[in-house]
Scaffold this motif. Structure first.
Motif, PDB file in Angstrom:
ATOM      1  N   ALA A 101      36.652  46.901  39.245  1.00  0.00           N
ATOM      2  CA  ALA A 101      38.033  46.725  38.795  1.00  0.00           C
ATOM      3  C   ALA A 101      38.208  47.209  37.356  1.00  0.00           C
ATOM      4  O   ALA A 101      37.354  46.929  36.510  1.00  0.00           O
ATOM      5  N   PRO A 102      39.279  47.921  37.079  1.00  0.00           N
ATOM      6  CA  PRO A 102      39.571  48.251  35.680  1.00  0.00           C
ATOM      7  C   PRO A 102      39.840  46.973  34.902  1.00  0.00           C
ATOM      8  O   PRO A 102      40.239  45.955  35.474  1.00  0.00           O
ATOM      9  N   GLU A 103      39.639  47.022  33.611  1.00  0.00           N
ATOM     10  CA  GLU A 103      39.726  45.809  32.803  1.00  0.00           C
ATOM     11  C   GLU A 103      41.067  45.097  32.965  1.00  0.00           C
ATOM     12  O   GLU A 103      41.132  43.867  33.023  1.00  0.00           O
ATOM     13  N   ALA A 104      42.145  45.864  33.071  1.00  0.00           N
ATOM     14  CA  ALA A 104      43.475  45.257  33.181  1.00  0.00           C
ATOM     15  C   ALA A 104      43.645  44.476  34.484  1.00  0.00           C
ATOM     16  O   ALA A 104      44.461  43.556  34.563  1.00  0.00           O
ATOM     17  N   LYS A 105      42.876  44.838  35.532  1.00  0.00           N
ATOM     18  CA  LYS A 105      42.991  44.176  36.834  1.00  0.00           C
ATOM     19  C   LYS A 105      41.810  43.270  37.147  1.00  0.00           C
ATOM     20  O   LYS A 105      41.750  42.704  38.235  1.00  0.00           O
ATOM     21  N   ARG A 106      40.894  43.112  36.219  1.00  0.00           N
ATOM     22  CA  ARG A 106      39.643  42.405  36.519  1.00  0.00           C
ATOM     23  C   ARG A 106      39.894  40.939  36.868  1.00  0.00           C
ATOM     24  O   ARG A 106      39.377  40.415  37.858  1.00  0.00           O
ATOM     25  N   SER A 107      40.678  40.251  36.057  1.00  0.00           N
ATOM     26  CA  SER A 107      40.959  38.841  36.330  1.00  0.00           C
ATOM     27  C   SER A 107      41.686  38.683  37.666  1.00  0.00           C
ATOM     28  O   SER A 107      41.394  37.772  38.446  1.00  0.00           O
ATOM     29  N   TRP A 108      42.639  39.573  37.935  1.00  0.00           N
ATOM     30  CA  TRP A 108      43.340  39.549  39.226  1.00  0.00           C
ATOM     31  C   TRP A 108      42.368  39.752  40.388  1.00  0.00           C
ATOM     32  O   TRP A 108      42.460  39.061  41.410  1.00  0.00           O
ATOM     33  N   ALA A 109      41.424  40.679  40.231  1.00  0.00           N
ATOM     34  CA  ALA A 109      40.453  40.941  41.293  1.00  0.00           C
ATOM     35  C   ALA A 109      39.565  39.725  41.538  1.00  0.00           C
ATOM     36  O   ALA A 109      39.264  39.381  42.693  1.00  0.00           O
ATOM     37  N   PHE A 110      39.135  39.049  40.474  1.00  0.00           N
ATOM     38  CA  PHE A 110      38.373  37.820  40.643  1.00  0.00           C
ATOM     39  C   PHE A 110      39.203  36.770  41.371  1.00  0.00           C
ATOM     40  O   PHE A 110      38.692  35.999  42.198  1.00  0.00           O
ATOM     41  N   GLY A 111      40.505  36.709  41.068  1.00  0.00           N
ATOM     42  CA  GLY A 111      41.378  35.775  41.750  1.00  0.00           C
ATOM     43  C   GLY A 111      41.497  36.068  43.239  1.00  0.00           C
ATOM     44  O   GLY A 111      41.535  35.148  44.069  1.00  0.00           O
ATOM     45  N   MET A 112      41.539  37.355  43.583  1.00  0.00           N
ATOM     46  CA  MET A 112      41.590  37.736  44.994  1.00  0.00           C
ATOM     47  C   MET A 112      40.336  37.288  45.729  1.00  0.00           C
ATOM     48  O   MET A 112      40.402  36.810  46.868  1.00  0.00           O
ATOM     49  N   SER A 113      39.171  37.424  45.093  1.00  0.00           N
ATOM     50  CA  SER A 113      37.927  36.998  45.746  1.00  0.00           C
ATOM     51  C   SER A 113      37.894  35.488  45.923  1.00  0.00           C
ATOM     52  O   SER A 113      37.437  34.985  46.963  1.00  0.00           O
ATOM     53  N   SER A 114      38.378  34.743  44.939  1.00  0.00           N
ATOM     54  CA  SER A 114      38.443  33.289  45.084  1.00  0.00           C
ATOM     55  C   SER A 114      39.426  32.898  46.186  1.00  0.00           C
ATOM     56  O   SER A 114      39.191  31.943  46.938  1.00  0.00           O
ATOM     57  N   ALA A 115      40.522  33.624  46.290  1.00  0.00           N
ATOM     58  CA  ALA A 115      41.489  33.349  47.353  1.00  0.00           C
ATOM     59  C   ALA A 115      40.872  33.580  48.726  1.00  0.00           C
ATOM     60  O   ALA A 115      41.145  32.845  49.683  1.00  0.00           O
ATOM     61  N   ALA A 116      40.012  34.599  48.839  1.00  0.00           N
ATOM     62  CA  ALA A 116      39.347  34.865  50.112  1.00  0.00           C
ATOM     63  C   ALA A 116      38.454  33.701  50.516  1.00  0.00           C
ATOM     64  O   ALA A 116      38.403  33.305  51.689  1.00  0.00           O
ATOM     65  N   SER A 117      37.727  33.134  49.553  1.00  0.00           N
ATOM     66  CA  SER A 117      36.875  31.993  49.874  1.00  0.00           C
ATOM     67  C   SER A 117      37.715  30.794  50.265  1.00  0.00           C
ATOM     68  O   SER A 117      37.333  30.010  51.147  1.00  0.00           O
ATOM     69  N   SER A 118      38.870  30.637  49.648  1.00  0.00           N
ATOM     70  CA  SER A 118      39.774  29.542  49.997  1.00  0.00           C
ATOM     71  C   SER A 118      40.333  29.732  51.407  1.00  0.00           C
ATOM     72  O   SER A 118      40.460  28.774  52.171  1.00  0.00           O
ATOM     73  N   PHE A 119      40.662  30.981  51.736  1.00  0.00           N
ATOM     74  CA  PHE A 119      41.124  31.272  53.091  1.00  0.00           C
ATOM     75  C   PHE A 119      40.044  30.909  54.101  1.00  0.00           C
ATOM     76  O   PHE A 119      40.332  30.393  55.183  1.00  0.00           O
ATOM     77  N   GLY A 120      38.785  31.154  53.729  1.00  0.00           N
ATOM     78  CA  GLY A 120      37.680  30.788  54.617  1.00  0.00           C
ATOM     79  C   GLY A 120      37.645  29.304  54.873  1.00  0.00           C
ATOM     80  O   GLY A 120      37.445  28.860  56.020  1.00  0.00           O
ATOM     81  N   GLN A 121      37.850  28.496  53.833  1.00  0.00           N
ATOM     82  CA  GLN A 121      37.875  27.046  54.010  1.00  0.00           C
ATOM     83  C   GLN A 121      39.010  26.645  54.934  1.00  0.00           C
ATOM     84  O   GLN A 121      38.844  25.777  55.803  1.00  0.00           O
ATOM     85  N   PHE A 122      40.154  27.274  54.768  1.00  0.00           N
ATOM     86  CA  PHE A 122      41.323  26.917  55.576  1.00  0.00           C
ATOM     87  C   PHE A 122      41.148  27.319  57.036  1.00  0.00           C
ATOM     88  O   PHE A 122      41.419  26.520  57.946  1.00  0.00           O
ATOM     89  N   VAL A 123      40.666  28.538  57.279  1.00  0.00           N
ATOM     90  CA  VAL A 123      40.644  29.061  58.645  1.00  0.00           C
ATOM     91  C   VAL A 123      39.394  28.660  59.420  1.00  0.00           C
ATOM     92  O   VAL A 123      39.440  28.470  60.640  1.00  0.00           O
ATOM     93  N   MET A 124      38.253  28.507  58.729  1.00  0.00           N
ATOM     94  CA  MET A 124      37.007  28.260  59.447  1.00  0.00           C
ATOM     95  C   MET A 124      36.821  26.805  59.839  1.00  0.00           C
ATOM     96  O   MET A 124      36.107  26.508  60.801  1.00  0.00           O
ATOM     97  N   MET A 125      37.444  25.876  59.120  1.00  0.00           N
ATOM     98  CA  MET A 125      37.244  24.469  59.475  1.00  0.00           C
ATOM     99  C   MET A 125      37.728  24.150  60.888  1.00  0.00           C
ATOM    100  O   MET A 125      36.983  23.550  61.672  1.00  0.00           O
ATOM    101  N   PRO A 126      38.939  24.531  61.281  1.00  0.00           N
ATOM    102  CA  PRO A 126      39.323  24.274  62.675  1.00  0.00           C
ATOM    103  C   PRO A 126      38.493  25.081  63.673  1.00  0.00           C
ATOM    104  O   PRO A 126      38.238  24.612  64.788  1.00  0.00           O
ATOM    105  N   VAL A 127      38.064  26.290  63.277  1.00  0.00           N
ATOM    106  CA  VAL A 127      37.215  27.082  64.173  1.00  0.00           C
ATOM    107  C   VAL A 127      35.906  26.354  64.442  1.00  0.00           C
ATOM    108  O   VAL A 127      35.455  26.234  65.598  1.00  0.00           O
ATOM    109  N   GLU A 128      35.269  25.851  63.395  1.00  0.00           N
ATOM    110  CA  GLU A 128      33.993  25.160  63.567  1.00  0.00           C
ATOM    111  C   GLU A 128      34.162  23.878  64.373  1.00  0.00           C
ATOM    112  O   GLU A 128      33.316  23.542  65.220  1.00  0.00           O
ATOM    113  N   GLN A 129      35.236  23.160  64.108  1.00  0.00           N
ATOM    114  CA  GLN A 129      35.483  21.936  64.859  1.00  0.00           C
ATOM    115  C   GLN A 129      35.654  22.225  66.343  1.00  0.00           C
ATOM    116  O   GLN A 129      35.114  21.516  67.205  1.00  0.00           O
TER     117      GLN A 129
END
Length: 404
Positions: free
Chosen positions: A130-158
Motif C-alpha cells: 500500500a502507498p503511504e497515503a492508503k496504508r492505514s486504510w489497507a490495514f483497516g480493510m484487513s481487520s475488517a476481513a477478520s471481523s467478517f470471518g467472525q461474523f460469517v464463520m460462527m454460524p457455519v461452524e455451529q
C-alpha cells in the motif's frame, strides 16, 4: 539502490482477506466445541478452556518468529506452512482424547498456525504494497476481513457440528483451510523493499532499536490491555449472562456475532481515520470509549436488548486497534521488519489475552462472580487511554547507512 515493481494492492487485499476470514473465523468458533468434546471424553470444561488459553499464548509466542520468517522468506511460504499447521491442529483436536496431549498439541499447532496466517503474517505485505497515503486504510480493510470471518464463520461452524458431528466438522474445516488458503497464498507476490547502498540493519539491530524506543514500549503496554479486554469478554460473556439470569444461550451467540458484524465497520473506519488523524489519539479514544461502554453495560439493567446494544458498541471498538497499531509501527520503523515488530507487539496482546481468560476463571472460582475482573477491565481501559497519549509517531532517525 535496488527497486522493484509493486504488486497490485487489490489482489493483496483480496487474497489476505480470504486468509484472514478463515484464520480468524475458525478460531472464533472454537467455543462451540467445548461441550461436545468435554462430554465425549468425560472432561471438565477446564481442560478445553486451558487448551484455548494455551493456543492464545502460543499464538503470541510464535508471532515474532513468524514475522521474522515473513520478512526473510516471504509471506507466501509462511502462510502455506501455517495452513498445513492449522489443518493438522484441527485433526489433532478431533482425534486426541488424552487431556495433556490435547492441550499441548492443539495449543502449539493452532497457536503456530495463527501466527503464520493472521494479522502478523500479512501486515508486512500489506504495508509494503500500500502507498503511504492508503496504508492505514489497507490495514483497516484487513481487520475488517477478520471481523467478517467472525461474523460469517460462527454460524457455519455451529451448523457443521449440528449436521455432521463435532469430529467431521473439524475434518471439513481442515479441508476448507487447505483448499482456500494455499491458492490465496500463491497469489501474494512479495514486493521488494528498497535498499540503499551500504550496510543494512540486521534483525537483532531492529529488535534492539524497537525495544529501546519509548513509543514502542507504550504500544506494547496498550496492546496488552486490548488483549485482556476482548478475550475476557469473548470467553466469559456466555457464563456471565447465564449467572445473571439470561438462560437462552442464543443471546450470547447473537451477541458475539454482532461484535463481529459491527467490527467490520469499526475496523474499516478506524483504518480510514488513521490516514487523517494522529493514530495514537485515535487509540486513546478507542480505549476510553471501551471503558465507557463497559461501565454503562455494568450499570444498566441487564436484558437481551442491553446485551445486543453492548455487543454492537463493543464491536465498533473490537479490532479497530489493529490497523492503528500496525500503522504506528510502520510509520515509526518503516517496512523492512514490520511483520516481526508487529509480532512482538501482538505477543503483548496475547499475554493480555491469556491473563484475561485465566484470571476471569480464577477470580470467579474464588469469589463466585466476575465483579473484580470487570473492575480490572475498567482500570486497564483507563490505563491504556493514558499510555497511548504521549506516543510520538515521528519516524525514528537512523544513520543513513541503516536506512531501509
Amino acid at each position: 539502490m535496488r527497486t522493484a515493481s509493486t504488486p497490485d494492492l487489490k489482489t493483496v487485499l483480496i487474497a489476505t482477506g480470504f486468509i484472514l476470514t478463515l484464520a480468524m473465523g475458525v478460531r472464533h468458533g472454537f467455543g462451540f466445541w467445548m461441550q461436545p468434546i468435554s462430554q465425549a471424553h468425560g472432561w471438565t470444561r477446564e481442560t478445553y478452556s486451558l487448551a484455548l488459553a494455551v493456543q492464545n499464548l502460543m499464538w503470541g509466542v510464535f508471532g515474532p518468529f513468524a514475522g521474522m520468517a515473513v520478512d526473510k522468506f516471504g509471506t507466501t511460504r509462511v502462510i502455506i506452512i501455517g495452513a498445513v499447521l492449522y489443518a493438522a491442529g484441527l485433526l489433532w483436536m478431533s482425534l486426541i482424547d488424552q487431556p495433556t496431549l490435547f492441550i499441548a498439541g492443539s495449543g502449539i499447532l493452532i497457536g503456530a498456525a495463527l501466527a503464520c496466517t493472521a494479522f502478523g503474517a500479512v501486515s508486512g505485505i500489506i504495508g509494503r504494497t500500500a502507498p503511504e497515503a492508503k496504508r492505514s486504510w489497507a490495514f483497516g480493510m484487513s481487520s475488517a476481513a477478520s471481523s467478517f470471518g467472525q461474523f460469517v464463520m460462527m454460524p457455519v461452524e455451529q451448523q457443521l457440528i449440528n449436521h455432521s458431528g463435532w469430529q467431521n466438522a473439524f475434518y471439513l474445516l481442515a479441508a476448507l483451510l487447505l483448499v482456500v488458503m494455499i491458492p490465496m497464498a500463491l497469489r501474494l507476490r512479495e514486493p521488494a523493499i528498497i535498499h540503499h547502498d551500504g550496510p543494512q540493519q540486521s534483525i537483532m539491530e531492529a529488535i534492539r532499536e524497537a525495544f529501546a524506543h519509548g513509543p514502542f514500549r507504550l504500544l506494547l503496554a496498550g496492546y496488552f490491555v486490548c488483549g485482556f479486554q476482548v478475550v475476557f469478554i469473548a470467553v466469559h460473556m456466555p457464563a456471565y449472562l447465564k449467572d445473571k439470569g439470561i438462560m437462552d444461550p442464543n443471546v450470547a451467540v447473537y451477541a458475539l456475532a454482532l461484535i463481529g458484524l459491527f467490527n467490520i465497520f469499526g475496523s474499516y473506519y478506524a483504518g480510514k481515520l488513521g490516514g487523517i488523524f494522529p493514530k495514537h489519539y485515535l487509540l486513546s479514544s478507542i480505549y476510553i470509549s471501551r471503558t465507557v461502554v463497559i461501565g454503562l453495560f455494568l450499570l444498566a439493567p441487564l436484558s437481551p436488548y442491553s446485551v445486543y446494544i453492548f455487543a454492537a458498541a463493543m464491536g465498533l471498538l473490537w479490532l479497530s486497534t489493529v490497523p492503528l497499531t500496525n500503522g504506528v509501527i510502520a510509520g515509526i520503523f518503516g517496512m523492512k521488519y514490520l511483520s516481526m515488530l508487529s509480532g512482538f507487539v501482538f505477543f503483548s496482546h496475547q499475554l493480555g489475552s491469556f491473563l484475561g481468560v485465566w484470571l476471569g476463571g480464577y477470580i470467579y472460582t474464588k469469589t463466585g462472580n466476575y465483579n473484580m475482573v470487570w473492575m480490572i477491565t475498567l482500570a486497564l481501559g483507563l490505563f491504556a487511554t493514558l499510555i497511548n497519549l504521549p506516543i510520538n509517531e515521528k519516524p525514528i532517525q537512523r544513520a543513513s547507512a541503516l536506512a531501509a
